[in-house]
Motif scaffolding. Structure first.
Motif, PDB file in Angstrom:
ATOM      1  N   ALA A   1       6.779 -13.277   2.420  1.00  0.00           N
ATOM      2  CA  ALA A   1       7.973 -12.521   2.787  1.00  0.00           C
ATOM      3  C   ALA A   1       7.604 -11.047   2.832  1.00  0.00           C
ATOM      4  N   ALA A   2       8.355 -10.270   3.583  1.00  0.00           N
ATOM      5  CA  ALA A   2       8.035  -8.848   3.724  1.00  0.00           C
ATOM      6  C   ALA A   2       7.978  -8.138   2.383  1.00  0.00           C
ATOM      7  N   LEU A   3       8.787  -8.595   1.432  1.00  0.00           N
ATOM      8  CA  LEU A   3       8.803  -7.961   0.116  1.00  0.00           C
ATOM      9  C   LEU A   3       7.764  -8.550  -0.831  1.00  0.00           C
TER      10      LEU A   3
ATOM     11  N   ALA B   1      13.876 -13.896  14.285  1.00  0.00           N
ATOM     12  CA  ALA B   1      12.631 -13.197  14.592  1.00  0.00           C
ATOM     13  C   ALA B   1      12.689 -11.786  14.011  1.00  0.00           C
ATOM     14  N   ASN B   2      11.578 -11.399  13.386  1.00  0.00           N
ATOM     15  CA  ASN B   2      11.475 -10.064  12.801  1.00  0.00           C
ATOM     16  C   ASN B   2      10.979  -9.056  13.822  1.00  0.00           C
ATOM     17  N   GLU B   3      11.540  -7.893  13.792  1.00  0.00           N
ATOM     18  CA  GLU B   3      10.995  -6.744  14.511  1.00  0.00           C
ATOM     19  C   GLU B   3      10.878  -5.619  13.493  1.00  0.00           C
ATOM     20  N   PHE B   4       9.635  -5.254  13.165  1.00  0.00           N
ATOM     21  CA  PHE B   4       9.401  -4.195  12.196  1.00  0.00           C
ATOM     22  C   PHE B   4       8.907  -2.940  12.904  1.00  0.00           C
ATOM     23  N   ALA B   5       9.182  -1.802  12.310  1.00  0.00           N
ATOM     24  CA  ALA B   5       8.621  -0.534  12.776  1.00  0.00           C
ATOM     25  C   ALA B   5       7.555  -0.106  11.782  1.00  0.00           C
TER      26      ALA B   5
ATOM     27  N   ASP C   1      14.153 -10.012   6.258  1.00  0.00           N
ATOM     28  CA  ASP C   1      13.228 -10.791   7.076  1.00  0.00           C
ATOM     29  C   ASP C   1      13.698 -12.241   7.119  1.00  0.00           C
ATOM     30  N   VAL C   2      12.940 -13.090   7.801  1.00  0.00           N
ATOM     31  CA  VAL C   2      13.300 -14.496   7.966  1.00  0.00           C
ATOM     32  C   VAL C   2      13.481 -15.180   6.621  1.00  0.00           C
ATOM     33  N   TYR C   3      12.598 -14.861   5.679  1.00  0.00           N
ATOM     34  CA  TYR C   3      12.601 -15.569   4.400  1.00  0.00           C
ATOM     35  C   TYR C   3      13.787 -15.170   3.531  1.00  0.00           C
TER      36      TYR C   3
ATOM     37  N   LEU D   1       0.814  -1.221   0.000  1.00  0.00           N
ATOM     38  CA  LEU D   1       0.000   0.000   0.000  1.00  0.00           C
ATOM     39  C   LEU D   1       0.847   1.271   0.000  1.00  0.00           C
ATOM     40  N   GLY D   2       2.175   1.123  -0.059  1.00  0.00           N
ATOM     41  CA  GLY D   2       3.056   2.284  -0.141  1.00  0.00           C
ATOM     42  C   GLY D   2       3.405   2.906   1.192  1.00  0.00           C
ATOM     43  N   GLU D   3       3.165   2.181   2.290  1.00  0.00           N
ATOM     44  CA  GLU D   3       3.485   2.705   3.621  1.00  0.00           C
ATOM     45  C   GLU D   3       4.955   2.413   3.959  1.00  0.00           C
ATOM     46  N   PRO D   4       5.593   3.260   4.779  1.00  0.00           N
ATOM     47  CA  PRO D   4       6.999   3.028   5.152  1.00  0.00           C
ATOM     48  C   PRO D   4       7.128   1.925   6.204  1.00  0.00           C
ATOM     49  N   VAL D   5       8.124   1.055   6.038  1.00  0.00           N
ATOM     50  CA  VAL D   5       8.361  -0.045   6.972  1.00  0.00           C
ATOM     51  C   VAL D   5       9.860  -0.188   7.203  1.00  0.00           C
TER      52      VAL D   5
END
Length: 352
Positions: free
Chosen positions: A272-274, A221-225, A175-177, A136-140
């Motif tokens: 995956a995050a991407l 383990a992922n930690e996202f903001a 990320d993990v993947y 959706l184009g949000e920053p991560v």
């Protein structure tokens, strides 16, 4: 007299066969059986409350269903199935028979298996939020750390809990993947660039083979903001296979208009995050579970297509996807009554 002896011999043979069959009802087998498990609508609620809750951003009404699917196991080392149980599963297309050791490796404790499942589910949920927001184009922003090291694994004594993983074999650890992909793509030892107690370090770990997978023996383990809060609540379910459906549910709730237009969808696949969608286990059982739950359309990872072809239950339309974008396109095309015939199917995937 001879016919009487023949009849008597026949009854004896029949009795022996009956006793042999009866004994099988009590003899433990070295197999377990995969069966369709519970399903959950990511747009709905469970006994614990709304499955997806979003705070700090505008959300929109949804329609239809986006169901995630699970697989349950019958049998375990403490309570093995009998051969009769296995025989019943053999004639049921919704069930799969697998070796006990494949489901419960002797080298891995039940506690380690359960912990791995919890971490995989947590990572899957974090990656799903990241993938949805990036779509959706949000920053991560991403931070990947070692959540645990398996005793006796190649990483023991080299990597430590809470190490921050920056790069693996030169690839950014997003990320993990991405970590798993980097390990799988390299021959020989894998190079980890990490940060430990604020200090940069570079270490090497020689992966071991587990089946066809190269592993080093860590739980990343992922930690996202994230720019706002997204909570996923699904108790007592482990593993990463619901990732894609979590991401689709988040996208639908954050997007004006009902993405499904009332259609009942189900699907499975890691995320995956991407946005890459990965293979999962038990896809045949999950397709049957989808039909049992009333779904008419199904999203399958393209990497699972060889298992899909020839095993699709009646009444289910299956599309093959490799990315989150492709999954969204499939749902929107059906909702808009577009050319669904042009969407990828497993029959069209090479090698399936």
């Amino acid at each position: 007299m001879r016919p009487r002896r023949v009849r008597r011999a026949g009854w004896v043979a029949l009795g022996v066969t009956g006793l042999a069959s009866l004994s099988l009802a009590f003899v433990p087998s070295p197999y377990v059986v995969e069966v369709p498990g519970p399903t959950f609508d990511t747009l709905g609620a469970t006994d614990a409350g709304e499955l997806i809750e979003i705070e700090g951003a505008e959300t929109f009404p949804t329609e239809g269903e986006l169901r995630l699917l699970t697989v349950s196991l019958l049998g375990n080392p403490e309570r093995p199935l009998t051969w009769v149980d296995v025989a019943r599963a053999y004639v049921d297309p919704s069930r799969a028979i697998i070796p006990m050791e494949a489901a419960f490796p002797p080298s891995v404790s039940v506690e380690d298996q359960n912990e791995a499942g919890r971490i995989e589910m947590r990572n899957s949920q974090s990656a799903a939020v990241a993938a949805a927001l990036l779509h959706l184009g949000e920053p991560v922003e991403s931070d990947v750390r070692v959540a645990g090291v398996i005793e006796g694994s190649p990483a023991e004594g080299i990597l430590e809990e809470d190490d921050r993983i920056l790069r693996v074999n030169g690839d950014t650890a997003y990320d993990v993947y991405s970590i798993r992909a980097s390990i799988a793509a390299a021959e020989g030892a894998s190079t980890f660039e990490i940060e430990r107690d604020g200090e940069p370090r570079t270490v090497e770990v020689m992966p071991a083979m587990e089946g066809e997978q190269r592993i080093v023996g860590i739980y990343p383990a992922n930690e996202f903001a994230f720019p706002f809060e997204v909570d996923i609540e699904l108790p007592n379910v482990g593993g990463p296979s619901a990732g894609m459906m979590f991401a689709l549910g988040i996208i639908d709730e954050l997007t004006p208009g009902a993405m499904t237009a009332g259609t009942s969808w189900a699907g499975t696949g890691t995320i995956a995050a991407l946005g890459e969608v990965g293979a999962i286990g038990g896809i045949v059982q999950k397709m049957h579970g989808a039909v049992d739950a009333g779904a008419t359309h199904f999203l399958a990872p393209a990497a699972n297509c060889a298992e899909v072809v020839g095993h699709v239950p009646e009444g289910l339309t299956v599309f093959a996807v490799s990315t989150l974008d492709e999954a969204v396109t499939a749902i929107e095309t059906v909702a808009e009554q577009g050319d669904a015939g042009a969407l990828p199917t497993c029959e069209a995937v090479p090698g399936s």
